[in-house]
Write a protein that holds these residues in place. Structure first.
Motif, PDB file in Angstrom:
ATOM      1  N   TYR A  64       0.835  -1.201   0.000  1.00 19.65           N
ATOM      2  CA  TYR A  64       0.000   0.000   0.000  1.00 19.65           C
ATOM      3  C   TYR A  64       0.871   1.253   0.000  1.00 19.65           C
ATOM      4  CZ  TYR A  64      -3.949  -3.018   1.263  1.00 19.65           C
ATOM      5  OH  TYR A  64      -4.920  -3.983   1.284  1.00 19.65           O
ATOM      6  N   ASP A  68       0.816   4.106  -2.892  1.00 16.83           N
ATOM      7  CA  ASP A  68       0.586   5.503  -2.526  1.00 16.83           C
ATOM      8  C   ASP A  68       1.729   6.382  -3.014  1.00 16.83           C
ATOM      9  OD1 ASP A  68      -0.819   7.632  -1.128  1.00 16.83           O
ATOM     10  OD2 ASP A  68       0.793   7.523   0.356  1.00 16.83           O
ATOM     11  N   SER A  71       1.575   6.706  -6.900  1.00 13.14           N
ATOM     12  CA  SER A  71       0.499   7.534  -7.429  1.00 13.14           C
ATOM     13  C   SER A  71       0.783   9.025  -7.247  1.00 13.14           C
ATOM     14  CB  SER A  71      -0.821   7.172  -6.753  1.00 13.14           C
ATOM     15  OG  SER A  71      -0.797   7.471  -5.373  1.00 13.14           O
ATOM     16  N   ASP A  88     -13.900  -4.277  -2.073  1.00 13.27           N
ATOM     17  CA  ASP A  88     -13.350  -3.368  -1.064  1.00 13.27           C
ATOM     18  C   ASP A  88     -11.859  -3.163  -1.288  1.00 13.27           C
ATOM     19  OD1 ASP A  88     -15.774  -2.969   0.182  1.00 13.27           O
ATOM     20  OD2 ASP A  88     -15.430  -4.486   1.744  1.00 13.27           O
ATOM     21  N   ARG A  91     -11.427  -1.000  -4.303  1.00  8.92           N
ATOM     22  CA  ARG A  91     -11.734   0.388  -3.954  1.00  8.92           C
ATOM     23  C   ARG A  91     -10.551   1.042  -3.225  1.00  8.92           C
ATOM     24  NH1 ARG A  91     -16.050  -0.633  -1.853  1.00  8.92           N
ATOM     25  NH2 ARG A  91     -17.504   0.089  -3.451  1.00  8.92           N
ATOM     26  N   LYS A  92      -9.931   0.301  -2.328  1.00  6.16           N
ATOM     27  CA  LYS A  92      -8.800   0.857  -1.583  1.00  6.16           C
ATOM     28  C   LYS A  92      -7.649   1.208  -2.514  1.00  6.16           C
ATOM     29  CE  LYS A  92      -5.807   0.200   2.388  1.00  6.16           C
ATOM     30  NZ  LYS A  92      -5.662  -0.458   3.697  1.00  6.16           N
ATOM     31  N   LEU A  94      -7.792   1.896  -5.725  1.00 12.86           N
ATOM     32  CA  LEU A  94      -8.173   3.049  -6.543  1.00 12.86           C
ATOM     33  C   LEU A  94      -8.072   4.339  -5.736  1.00 12.86           C
ATOM     34  CD1 LEU A  94     -11.218   1.498  -8.436  1.00 12.86           C
ATOM     35  CD2 LEU A  94      -9.002   2.106  -9.430  1.00 12.86           C
ATOM     36  N   ARG A  95      -8.456   4.287  -4.482  1.00 14.11           N
ATOM     37  CA  ARG A  95      -8.357   5.468  -3.625  1.00 14.11           C
ATOM     38  C   ARG A  95      -6.904   5.840  -3.346  1.00 14.11           C
ATOM     39  NH1 ARG A  95     -13.269   4.260   0.752  1.00 14.11           N
ATOM     40  NH2 ARG A  95     -14.957   5.077  -0.578  1.00 14.11           N
ATOM     41  N   LEU A  96      -6.027   4.846  -3.352  1.00 14.10           N
ATOM     42  CA  LEU A  96      -4.602   5.129  -3.167  1.00 14.10           C
ATOM     43  C   LEU A  96      -3.971   5.729  -4.426  1.00 14.10           C
ATOM     44  CD1 LEU A  96      -3.419   1.985  -1.157  1.00 14.10           C
ATOM     45  CD2 LEU A  96      -3.398   4.360  -0.368  1.00 14.10           C
ATOM     46  N   CYS A 125     -11.742   0.177 -15.613  1.00 13.02           N
ATOM     47  CA  CYS A 125     -10.884   0.005 -14.430  1.00 13.02           C
ATOM     48  C   CYS A 125     -10.477  -1.448 -14.213  1.00 13.02           C
ATOM     49  CB  CYS A 125     -11.602   0.501 -13.176  1.00 13.02           C
ATOM     50  SG  CYS A 125     -11.798   2.288 -13.080  1.00 13.02           S
TER      51      CYS A 125
END
Length: 252
Positions: A64, A68, A71, A88, A91-92, A94-96, A125
């Motif tokens: 992770y 991060d 990105s 889930d 989603r994590k 993509l949010r990172l 995606c």
């Protein structure tokens, strides 16, 4: 017609970049993942794929952190994969900061997972990663769990089903060619390209720029990807693109 893409792949284990040879990941490359992004940004890549090949999920937080960091510095689309078993988790990632997420083992074990991801996040995606190995009968067979478990699925047929269930792209890796420096498995690529209407990314076996050209001209791939070769050649992707253009390929 869409331009062809050149995509470096970073294989990550326990937060470090490693070489992949026959899907064994024992050789750590002395290059920090975020440093690699700096190089690729300067060397005009089209996309970056990052795959977590850790043997278990205990080190997942390190991955992770890598995603991060990527990105925040990556100026091109970023695809992230490995250990993705739920919406889930997707989603994590993509949010990172991931733009696309590659799914593999869970998609085979539970094919409706592809549709779930496509419905929630959009087909664009969802990248279905396929690891293929020629079995004793000479058939290209899908393998899962980091290439260790044969499934009995014929690779091109599974690619077609993945498309029908909502995949927006296929990331195709030949286990037999991985790290072997003999070029792509062109026959495999052609079969998958003929089976689907979505883009196919070829992976596995690149040692020379000519192999990249073959992946597109002879294999019919929409994009060519490689890992090991880009770690040791200065300005590698710039040189690769120049070679591809000289061969008449319309690259980005």
């Amino acid at each position: 017609m869409l331009k062809k893409r050149l995509i470096p792949v970073l294989v990550i284990r326990d937060g470090a970049v490693v070489q992949s040879i026959g899907f064994q990941h024992t050789n750590v490359i002395h290059l920090k993942p975020v440093t690699a992004v700096d190089f690729f940004n300067k060397w005009a890549v089209d996309e970056i794929i990052v795959v977590d090949v850790a043997r278990n999920q205990d080190q997942r937080d390190k991955f992770y952190t890598v995603v991060d960091g990527f990105s925040r510095k990556c100026f091109v689309p970023l695809t992230v994969g490995g250990w993705v078993t739920s919406t889930d988790e997707m989603r994590k990632l993509l949010r990172l900061g991931a733009d696309k997420v590659a799914i593999n083992t869970e998609a085979v074990r539970r094919p409706e997972f592809i549709t779930e991801c496509a419905t929630i996040f959009g087909n664009q995606c969802v990248v279905v990663s396929i690891d293929s190995k020629r079995n004793e009968q000479g058939v290209e067979e899908v393998c899962i769990d980091r290439g260790r478990e044969p499934t009995g699925l014929e690779t091109a047929k599974w690619a077609r089903e993945a498309q029908e269930r909502g995949a927006g792209e296929i990331f195709l890796n030949s286990i037999d060619h991985d790290g072997c420096r003999k070029g792509y498995n062109l026959d495999l690529i052609r079969k998958v390209v003929e089976a689907v209407d979505i883009p196919v990314i070829a992976m596995g076996g690149v040692q020379t720029w000519e192999h990249l050209v073959e992946g597109i001209i002879k294999g019919g791939a929409d994009a060519v990807a490689a890992a090991n070769i880009f770690h040791y050649t200065e300005h590698s992707t710039k040189k690769a693109k120049a070679y591809m253009r000289q061969a008449g390929i319309d690259v980005r």
